[in-house]
Design an enzyme around this catalytic site. Structure first.
Site, PDB file in Angstrom:
ATOM      1  CB  ILE A  75      -8.094  -2.112   6.691  1.00 16.20           C
ATOM      2  CG1 ILE A  75      -9.351  -1.103   6.928  1.00 16.20           C
ATOM      3  CG2 ILE A  75      -7.479  -2.259   5.350  1.00 16.20           C
ATOM      4  CD1 ILE A  75      -8.867   0.220   7.217  1.00 16.20           C
ATOM      5  CE  LYS A 100      -9.608   1.120   2.581  1.00 15.88           C
ATOM      6  NZ  LYS A 100      -9.579   2.333   1.549  1.00 15.88           N
ATOM      7  CG  ASP A 136      -3.808  -2.772   6.965  1.00 16.41           C
ATOM      8  OD1 ASP A 136      -4.853  -2.823   7.343  1.00 16.41           O
ATOM      9  OD2 ASP A 136      -3.480  -1.940   6.237  1.00 16.41           O
ATOM     10  CE1 TYR A 179      -3.166   2.764   1.057  1.00 13.71           C
ATOM     11  CE2 TYR A 179      -2.346   2.767   3.336  1.00 13.71           C
ATOM     12  CZ  TYR A 179      -2.999   3.363   2.475  1.00 13.71           C
ATOM     13  OH  TYR A 179      -3.770   4.617   2.721  1.00 13.71           O
TER      14      TYR A 179
END
Lengths: 481, 481
Positions: free
Chosen positions: B282, B318, B280, B195
């Site tokens: 998410i 998200k 992460d 990311y």
């Protein structure tokens, strides 16, 4: 030769300072001083007798290897590869531009990635129902405009929506200015007593040192130019770079306001020292009595000042009683700071739902006006009830006209005139009188015996209970001392 | 009361600060001292009686001592002067406790001020309608409980509300872990492509260096133990201390998920190297196809792992499509990290209004379930439309089952197989095809020619337009190359 920071005896200070400069140079990677101190005695070693060849070759070789070593050593210790070199130290010349931190510059520069350039291209394509129906709908502007209007209303000064960066509360706004104006280890001067949490806001993560500028009861806790000058030069002697003067106006914890003359003096001081001036004006709309509040924004309009060093903190937590909504403002006159802060605001964005509500609230100018004046009326009343009660108990306080608190002197109730005595009294207030107040030492007040008493959270009935407790405690305490 | 313009009143001075002071004194004060202590006696020795022997032996000895000194000096170098000394380097022994950053320790210790102790006393007096009607009403717990329940639902793993710290979005959650786990200049390993904004999240203010662990198309962009080992030892060679391995699962930008075996391997690697593992997760609720998602929380339940080095990032942006609400989560198994993060969350609190709305949303378990599955159904559909269109254009992609994007290979459309060629293609896509995608180089992908294409923001009609543009562009491009 051993010395540490505590050896500040006046004698021989200049020598110590020179040594420390050299040490600092070395700590930063410039090893020349060290090399010279090695080389010069070496010449003495070999010049004595015989061994001309060895005496010349060995030191030369040694010097060569040392240089090689130090060179490698220096390049290794570049503190962080990707951070740009720190800006030059601020000069004393009054017309130098106010410097922002190297990390702020880094953030501003960090926009070259195609990932962000792609976004930028997208941003440059704004929505227009007729001419560009596929463009982007900008949601932020309305809020900034309304916030600027609101600040104009509260502070009676001009504000431009383009100079606003919104944050999730005033706390991250203060921290953000720490990141933008200072590099780790740089210092901010702060007239004391000051808001206790400035320390965590600026030191914890931004690494800014706070240096109190002591204000005294004999000056009604107003800051003086002498105290500022002294704090500035003492901080420089500690080899800290001062990057800003941070004030709160209306002041917290004292609850009075800074007049134009004082603000002008602070601006001139900041300009002379080439540092920034950060004004926390979060209680601007909570001035409940005369004299009127004067924003630094107003003072800036009145003369020829270098605006680029001025930054205002504001928020809705106090004047609109909305601490939970997490809406803070950085209002800056410095383009670089605005740009860096805008980028950094990714770490403390305001909830879009709350933005929506705030837009609705602030759009109703009449409601806001009524709200502010009703809030001020209630603050005035609560302040009056508290101070009347304190008078009855024979407790002195500073006459104030702003904020949600009163600055109270209870030195006569302390077992000793010291920080220890103050904390002892604070402990008794908490555990015997069952009153939680803030001791002056937590606000870095230089004089023991002062306490901040908040009056805004209590109903009339509760205030009566609290005052009775204080009065009874005071009587018992005076008897026992 | 001692007020010497130093940063804190004496009472607030913690052990960490004293250690830091000592370290600072050493770094600043003893540099010259050490050299002078060698040089000065030497001058006395040799000035009387030089000679070849002394002329050769002494400089050599001197050189040796200097090397010793410089070696010590280097190891003493604190990353930033005012930051407390870094904790001991992580040992290779697998059973050492995971270390948190010295700034996190500082934050944890910084609770001795009476200002905060007063608050604490206040906090310890919780509201009970019958037995303690004047106590405090706790608003956070309901939300933490609901968030833990929500995470259990999404991730099919156990979560405990006491291990949750809420932040204003996942972005400040990642930054916060940077502050808590690393001191400035420490490094996180990150399997690449990753990311793009991890870099700003961790580097800008927390000062954490990101070191890519290159993953390759031949491994379907899965991380291998060899690549991890190599990145770790190369980072050590650069004299950086590695403090964590940061992964995203489901992965961003590739869009696939990490299986239990890989997660177990990563946990074992982190334990062996005594570093933290930050996951992460998410996109955990945005897995729209088989295989199923496995949370690191689930893997931790399955074996004897040192949980205290594991931290999960989550948020509602998200899976609930609420990026504007700014609700993020740190879920940590490390008490110190939890404590420091809780304190630091003052800089990124969630709006109370949004907390209120979220409590209402998350309380409706049936709604949440329906919402998640409908979202997944739509993602699956959009992903299918995109990949079918890419197939028609003869463009390859990695088969994915999670996230809002597809990882696409367009090397054949580049003028040269290099980052430059990739950026050239990206520019043409943006300015000729009018399609904004993310080039792999922005994600630190080691192989040129890869692009991340997001499909979640487009309607069916818009997706058709976008695909037609890509197909036509691809045809033109192939002809011209």
């Amino acid at each position: 030769m051993t010395h540490d920071n505590s050896t500040h005896s006046r004698s021989g200070r200049s020598r110590i300072e020179e040594d420390r400069q050299r040490e600092e140079d070395r700590a930063r990677g410039r090893g020349t001083g060290a090399v010279m101190r090695v080389i010069v005695p070496l010449q003495g070693v070999v010049q004595g007798r015989g061994g001309v060849v060895l005496g010349s070759v060995i030191p030369c070789a040694l010097f060569y290897f040392l240089q090689l070593y130090l060179k490698r050593h220096r390049s290794e210790r570049a503190p962080r590869e990707e951070v740009p070199p720190p800006p030059r130290r601020p000069s004393r010349s009054p017309r130098k531009p106010a410097l922002v931190s190297s990390r702020a510059l880094h953030v501003i520069e960090d926009e070259n990635s195609p990932y962000y350039r792609g976004w930028q291209a997208y941003k440059e394509n704004p929505y227009d129902a007729e001419h560009n129906p596929d463009g982007i709908i900008q949601m932020g502007l309305a809020e900034n405009q309304l916030m600027a209007d609101f600040m104009c209303e509260v502070m009676k000064a001009p504000f431009n929506p383009d100079q606003i960066v919104l944050t999730a509360g005033a706390t991250p706004a203060i921290e953000m200015l720490g990141f933008c104006l200072a590099d780790p280890g740089n210092a901010f001067l702060v007239p004391s007593p000051y808001y206790p949490a400035f320390c965590r806001d600026l030191k914890w993560r931004a690494g800014v040192e706070l240096v109190p500028v002591p204000c005294r009861s004999s000056d009604n806790f107003n800051v003086t130019i002498n105290a500022l000058d002294r704090a500035f030069s003492q901080t420089k002697k500690r080899r800290l770079t001062v990057r800003a003067l941070l004030i709160s106006n209306p002041s917290n914890p004292v609850g009075n306001i800074l007049d134009s003359a004082t603000l002008t003096m602070l601006l001139e001081f900041a300009t002379e020292k080439n540092i920034h001036l950060v004004c926390d004006e979060i209680y601007a709309g909570s001035v409940y009595d005369s004299p009127n509040f004067t924003s630094i924004a107003k003072v800036l309009e009145s003369g020829e000042f270098d605006k680029s060093r001025v930054h205002i903190i504001y928020g809705t937590s106090k004047d609109l009683c909305l601490p939970g909504f997490r809406v803070g403002v950085i209002y800056s006159y410095n383009d670089k700071v605005l740009k860096a802060a805008q980028q950094m605001s990714r770490f403390c964005s305001v909830s879009s739902q709350t933005q929506h509500l705030l837009i609705n609230m602030l759009s109703d100018a009449q409601f806001i006006q009524q709200y502010l004046s009703e809030n001020q009326r209630r603050l005035r009343k609560a302040s009056l009830v508290l101070t009347e009660g304190l008078k009855e108990a024979g407790i002195k306080y500073v006459k104030s006209n702003a904020g949600l608190y009163c600055w109270v002197e209870m030195g006569s109730l302390m077992p000793s005139y010291s920080e220890k005595g103050e904390l002892n009294l604070w402990d008794k207030l908490l555990n015997e009188a069952k009153i939680n107040v803030t001791p002056g030492s937590a606000c870095y007040c230089i004089e023991p015996g002062w306490f901040r008493i908040c009056f805004s959270t209590l109903s009339c009935q509760d205030m009566t209970v609290a005052l009775r407790r204080i009065q009874e405690f005071s009587k018992r305490r005076k008897r026992s001392l």
